[in-house]
Design a protein around this motif. Structure first.
Motif, PDB file in Angstrom:
ATOM      1  N   VAL A  84       0.971  -1.273   0.069  1.00 55.60           N
ATOM      2  CA  VAL A  84      -0.092   0.076   0.068  1.00 55.60           C
ATOM      3  C   VAL A  84       0.957   1.211   0.011  1.00 55.60           C
ATOM      4  O   VAL A  84       1.755   1.267   0.897  1.00 55.60           O
ATOM      5  N   LEU A  85       0.716   2.093  -0.861  1.00 58.47           N
ATOM      6  CA  LEU A  85       1.313   3.423  -1.114  1.00 58.47           C
ATOM      7  C   LEU A  85       0.460   4.483  -1.039  1.00 58.47           C
ATOM      8  O   LEU A  85      -0.525   4.689  -1.618  1.00 58.47           O
ATOM      9  N   ILE A  86       0.809   5.480   0.071  1.00 57.41           N
ATOM     10  CA  ILE A  86       0.015   6.247   0.313  1.00 57.41           C
ATOM     11  C   ILE A  86       0.757   7.723  -0.138  1.00 57.41           C
ATOM     12  O   ILE A  86       1.718   8.155   0.511  1.00 57.41           O
ATOM     13  N   ALA A  87       0.328   8.346  -1.266  1.00 59.77           N
ATOM     14  CA  ALA A  87       0.968   9.536  -1.975  1.00 59.77           C
ATOM     15  C   ALA A  87       0.093  10.435  -2.656  1.00 59.77           C
ATOM     16  O   ALA A  87      -0.608  10.101  -3.668  1.00 59.77           O
ATOM     17  N   PRO A  88      -0.049  11.627  -2.261  1.00 56.90           N
ATOM     18  CA  PRO A  88       0.476  12.025  -1.037  1.00 56.90           C
ATOM     19  C   PRO A  88      -0.203  11.702   0.116  1.00 56.90           C
ATOM     20  O   PRO A  88      -1.370  11.401   0.254  1.00 56.90           O
ATOM     21  N   ALA A  89       0.392  11.731   1.264  1.00 64.00           N
ATOM     22  CA  ALA A  89      -0.075  11.259   2.821  1.00 64.00           C
ATOM     23  C   ALA A  89      -0.140  12.846   3.244  1.00 64.00           C
ATOM     24  O   ALA A  89       0.899  13.318   3.889  1.00 64.00           O
ATOM     25  N   ALA A 120       4.142   8.669   1.405  1.00 59.44           N
ATOM     26  CA  ALA A 120       5.043   9.728   1.156  1.00 59.44           C
ATOM     27  C   ALA A 120       4.261  11.103   1.657  1.00 59.44           C
ATOM     28  O   ALA A 120       3.437  11.569   1.129  1.00 59.44           O
ATOM     29  N   PRO A 121       4.821  11.617   2.827  1.00 58.74           N
ATOM     30  CA  PRO A 121       4.168  12.917   3.275  1.00 58.74           C
ATOM     31  C   PRO A 121       4.330  13.950   2.438  1.00 58.74           C
ATOM     32  O   PRO A 121       5.282  14.305   1.726  1.00 58.74           O
ATOM     33  N   ALA A 122       3.117  14.852   2.428  1.00 58.04           N
ATOM     34  CA  ALA A 122       3.434  16.421   1.936  1.00 58.04           C
ATOM     35  C   ALA A 122       2.294  17.256   2.359  1.00 58.04           C
ATOM     36  O   ALA A 122       1.207  17.015   2.662  1.00 58.04           O
TER      37      ALA A 122
END
Length: 406
Positions: A84-89, A120-122
């Protein structure tokens, strides 16, 4: 590494959501099957149709939009995902994940999945550095969530600072490297010991130590995530038991010895992180001892040294020992490594702040027969475990290439 992998891409509501289109496209070009879940806020920045076109799969936005009656959508997605990839987070999505909230399609799916999660926080730099966000990321890190650091540059708010989403190419590379690492110990059997043993002298009293088991549990998780089949032999612990491993619960040093020796011959790697009693009461009373005087003398006998026994019997296993020291760290560690025939010794000074028992961090020095291999600063125990097990995997791979029997 992405060919044929099922990637669940979570897109949350920040201006950087527009980069999710490029990210999705690049993942698909690498051969991944991409399924996108968008929050309601994300859909205000980029349309679901865009990501549906790029992923070639329906985009999920509503928990209650069950198009296939044969499955429950969020459970089906959670079970199918390799990653699971969260982008942007966003800060909000990280807070919800840390708190275990499940009030939309993405958060519900995240709570249901057992797949590894990369975020991947933003966000604005002050939001990124806020103590609440820092604490949430630390909590998630202890649970095994990986982070792709945001970049420094022009933010949507006008600041030039840290907080912008990593570029899609960087995120794809990080995903590839992570998935590649999950096969580093594939097909290997790893035995890990953890916790402090208990030596009873009557039914309600015992001798033990301050070990929480956190370091051993982190090592078991790290080995599991590198693809190993892990057996975790645990004595008294205070940490939550990791999933995805075979747990063998023991109490005394003798029970741990029996459990370890019965599994060591088939193991490729044995990591003895448990704090095992050096002595035990000679007599174990069947009933509670009554208070009869001002003093109590308990006669003790030495227990079998498990690490030394493993070193003596070693027949191809890669053996890692631990040394909790209070002084002359390198001298004691090297002596222990030689005497007990270890391949690596992980030593820490338990008097150092952040490196003792019952804390979530550690600072260790790793030694082999030639001396210091690496000195790690104060890190979370999970990160320390990751670094250690990657080193073990590299040593195993190097020995296999060289045709060396350990």
């Amino acid at each position: 590494m992405l060919d044929g992998k099922t990637i669940l891409l979570g897109v949350t509501g920040g201006i950087a959501a527009y980069k999710a289109a490029v990210l999705c496209s690049k993942l698909v070009q690498k051969g991944a099957q991409v399924h996108v879940i968008m929050t309601e806020s994300a859909a205000r920045f980029i349309t679901p149709l865009t990501l549906q076109t790029l992923s070639r799969n329906p985009v999920h936005t509503d928990t209650f939009n069950e198009e296939d009656p044969a499955v429950v959508a969020h459970i089906n997605l959670a079970d199918r995902a390799d990653l699971v990839l969260i982008a942007p987070a966003t800060a909000n999505s990280l807070a919800k994940l840390a708190a275990g909230l499940a009030d939309d399609m993405l958060s519900t799916t995240l709570l249901a999945t057992t797949a590894p999660i990369i975020a991947a926080p933003a966000m604005n730099v002050h939001m990124y550095e806020h103590p609440a966000t820092v604490a949430n990321m630390e909590t998630l890190g202890r649970r095994g969530v990986r982070f792709i650091d945001p970049g420094t540059g022009q933010l949507a708010c006008g600041y030039v600072a840290k907080g912008r989403l990593a570029e899609p190419e960087e995120i794809v590379q990080a995903v590839e490297l992570y998935l590649a690492s999950r096969s580093m110990l594939l097909g290997k059997e790893v035995v890990v010991t953890a916790g402090g043993t208990v030596e009873r002298f009557d039914p309600v009293r015992y001798l033990t130590n301050d070990s929480s088991g956190k370091m051993g549990f982190a090592i078991a998780e790290a080995a599991r995530d590198l693809g190993a089949q892990v057996t975790l032999i645990a004595a008294r612990t205070t940490a939550p038991t990791p999933g995805g491993v075979e747990l063998v619960q023991v109490e005394s040093a003798q029970q741990m010895l029996d459990a370890v020796l019965s599994r060591a011959d088939s193991a490729d790697v044995v990591v003895k992180a448990a704090a095992v009693a050096d002595y035990r009461p000679i007599i174990r009373h069947e009933t509670k001892l009554k208070k009869t005087g001002d003093t109590l003398i308990i006669e003790m006998e030495k227990t079998t040294d498990i690490l030394a026994e493993l070193g003596r019997r070693k027949n191809g296993q890669f053996l890692v020992g631990f040394a909790a020291e209070t002084d002359r760290l390198e001298e004691h560690a090297m002596d222990k490594l030689q005497r007990k025939n270890c391949d690596l010794i992980v030593a820490n000074d338990v008097t150092m702040e952040g490196a003792g028992f019952n804390v979530d961090t550690n600072a260790v020095s790793i030694f082999d027969r030639d001396g210091l291999v690496e000195a790690l600063p104060v890190l979370g125990k999970r990160e320390t475990a990751d670094r250690l097990m990657r080193l073990v995997a590299d040593r195993l791979a190097g020995s296999a290439k060289a045709g060396v029997k350990l």
